[in-house]
Design an enzyme around this catalytic site. Structure first.
Site, PDB file in Angstrom:
ATOM      1  N   LYS A 228       3.183  -5.910   5.570  1.00 26.18           N
ATOM      2  CA  LYS A 228       3.090  -5.530   4.167  1.00 26.18           C
ATOM      3  C   LYS A 228       4.406  -5.777   3.438  1.00 26.18           C
ATOM      4  O   LYS A 228       4.422  -6.174   2.276  1.00 26.18           O
ATOM      5  CB  LYS A 228       2.694  -4.052   4.064  1.00 26.18           C
ATOM      6  CG  LYS A 228       2.466  -3.551   2.655  1.00 26.18           C
ATOM      7  CD  LYS A 228       2.031  -2.105   2.672  1.00 26.18           C
ATOM      8  CE  LYS A 228       1.820  -1.578   1.258  1.00 26.18           C
ATOM      9  NZ  LYS A 228       1.433  -0.152   1.265  1.00 26.18           N
ATOM     10  N   HIS A 278      -2.628   6.483   8.502  1.00 29.99           N
ATOM     11  CA  HIS A 278      -1.166   6.465   8.638  1.00 29.99           C
ATOM     12  C   HIS A 278      -0.616   7.625   9.463  1.00 29.99           C
ATOM     13  O   HIS A 278       0.600   7.731   9.615  1.00 29.99           O
ATOM     14  CB  HIS A 278      -0.511   6.480   7.253  1.00 29.99           C
ATOM     15  CG  HIS A 278      -0.213   5.110   6.733  1.00 29.99           C
ATOM     16  ND1 HIS A 278      -0.942   4.004   7.077  1.00 29.99           N
ATOM     17  CD2 HIS A 278       0.763   4.665   5.876  1.00 29.99           C
ATOM     18  CE1 HIS A 278      -0.451   2.938   6.461  1.00 29.99           C
ATOM     19  NE2 HIS A 278       0.582   3.308   5.732  1.00 29.99           N
ATOM     20  N   TYR A 313      11.391  10.839   5.155  1.00 28.77           N
ATOM     21  CA  TYR A 313      11.472  11.457   6.479  1.00 28.77           C
ATOM     22  C   TYR A 313      12.840  12.081   6.751  1.00 28.77           C
ATOM     23  O   TYR A 313      13.050  12.673   7.813  1.00 28.77           O
ATOM     24  CB  TYR A 313      11.185  10.411   7.562  1.00 28.77           C
ATOM     25  CG  TYR A 313       9.838   9.735   7.405  1.00 28.77           C
ATOM     26  CD1 TYR A 313       8.663  10.382   7.755  1.00 28.77           C
ATOM     27  CD2 TYR A 313       9.747   8.445   6.879  1.00 28.77           C
ATOM     28  CE1 TYR A 313       7.428   9.772   7.607  1.00 28.77           C
ATOM     29  CE2 TYR A 313       8.513   7.824   6.728  1.00 28.77           C
ATOM     30  CZ  TYR A 313       7.366   8.483   7.088  1.00 28.77           C
ATOM     31  OH  TYR A 313       6.151   7.872   6.941  1.00 28.77           O
TER      32      TYR A 313
END
Length: 333
Positions: A228, A278, A313
């Site tokens: 992607k 995901h 994250y």
């Protein structure tokens, strides 16, 4: 002569200006027609762009131009192309120069209310989806401007996206991972367990792992191609997982996403909406940071082109938890 009488008794003004533009208008009296002729000649003399030939291309013409010159090169270009055509059709495919920010905001309002929809099954869309549609339209006009195919301003450049709450990112706990692996072992889909392990070990998207070819798995590592983010990335894996992969010519696995959904359900794991595909990638990234991983290394592993995506994250890093203990107000009393 620019002004002439018609059989209907009305007076017609018709003239081709120097730039090729034709102006044609009907009046009740000859005096009105002559006055309009004088006005046009004055305007053409003081404002050269008045004489320029009008751009009669419709919105779909620009979409086709964008698609043929640029859209086809994008990994999701066909989906964007289909979406742009839907938007153009929904607003009755105006002449592109007449397309305004108001047209898009009215379209957006109707999409939100369900007045305009793409399928009978889904009549309402999320604000997140509409933000994405706005991005597609903005990007198309920006690209046409870069290509020299659009000389006016981007008609939607000043439209703001909806402000939406940050989406919860689900990840699996160690106990949930064990339950999922045990559930996958019970599946009839022979490749399911291996694909899950690859996603958990490398942070791959489900589609990336499921579509692996033999040439991508060698030297105890996996290389993801045509990603992607348009960047190939190679991730090492441990010997046990490498030996578990049945290397054969061509595609290594049989698609089994539906089996993955069933395995999640059997393991009684509850996930937020649209998080299934995901969750393994989020699980890898979350545990990577919790175990002391470096955010820049994580960016490369996940293949993010923008560090902002990876920073989601960062709060899992151990030092964040330690700071919560050190810096909370009770320690300063």
């Amino acid at each position: 002569m620019s002004v002439r009488k018609q059989s209907s008794g009305k007076w017609l003004f018709e003239k081709y200006l120097e730039g090729g533009r034709r102006i044609r208008k009907t009046f009740v009296t000859k005096g009105e027609a002559l006055a309009y002729e004088s006005y046009i000649e004055e305007q053409a003399a003081t404002k050269p762009w008045i004489a320029e030939k009008q751009d009669r291309r419709r919105l779909t013409d620009l979409i086709e131009l964008w698609h043929n010159a640029h859209g086809k090169t994008l990994s999701d270009g066909e989906n964007v192309y289909t979406t742009l055509l839907f938007i153009a059709d929904s607003i009755k495919n105006p002449i592109a120069t007449n397309f305004t920010a108001k047209d898009f905001t009215e379209y957006r309002s109707k999409r939100l209310s369900g007045e305009i929809y793409r399928t009978e099954r889904v009549k309402t869309v999320s604000q997140r989806t509409l933000n994405l549609e706005l991005t597609h339209v903005k990007s198309m006009f920006n690209e046409l401007i870069r290509m020299g195919e659009w000389t006016l301003k981007n008609p939607v450049e000043r439209i703001r996206q909806f402000r939406i709450d940050e989406q919860e990112m689900a990840y699996l706990t160690p106990d949930q991972i064990k339950k999922l692996l045990a559930s996958a072992k019970k599946s009839k889909a022979k490749d399911l367990l291996t694909i899950i392990k690859i996603c958990l070990a490398t942070g791959a998207r489900w589609s990336e792992a499921e579509s692996l070819q033999d040439k991508q798995v060698k030297n105890q590592s996996i290389t993801y191609l045509k990603t992607k983010g348009k960047r190939n990335r190679t991730i090492p894996i441990d010997k046990a997982l490498f030996d578990e992969i049945d290397i054969k010519k061509g595609s290594l696995f049989t698609p089994c996403y539906s089996a993955f959904r069933s395995a999640i359900k059997r393991a009684q794991i509850e996930l937020p909406k649209r998080q299934l595909s995901h969750v393994l990638r989020h699980t890898f990234a979350s545990h990577f940071m919790m175990n002391g991983g470096n955010i820049l290394v994580l960016q490369k592993i996940l293949g993010h082109t923008d560090i902002k995506m990876t920073m989601r994250y960062a709060h899992f890093a151990p030092e964040h938890f330690e700071d919560a203990i050190k810096l909370n107000p009770f320690n300063n009393i």
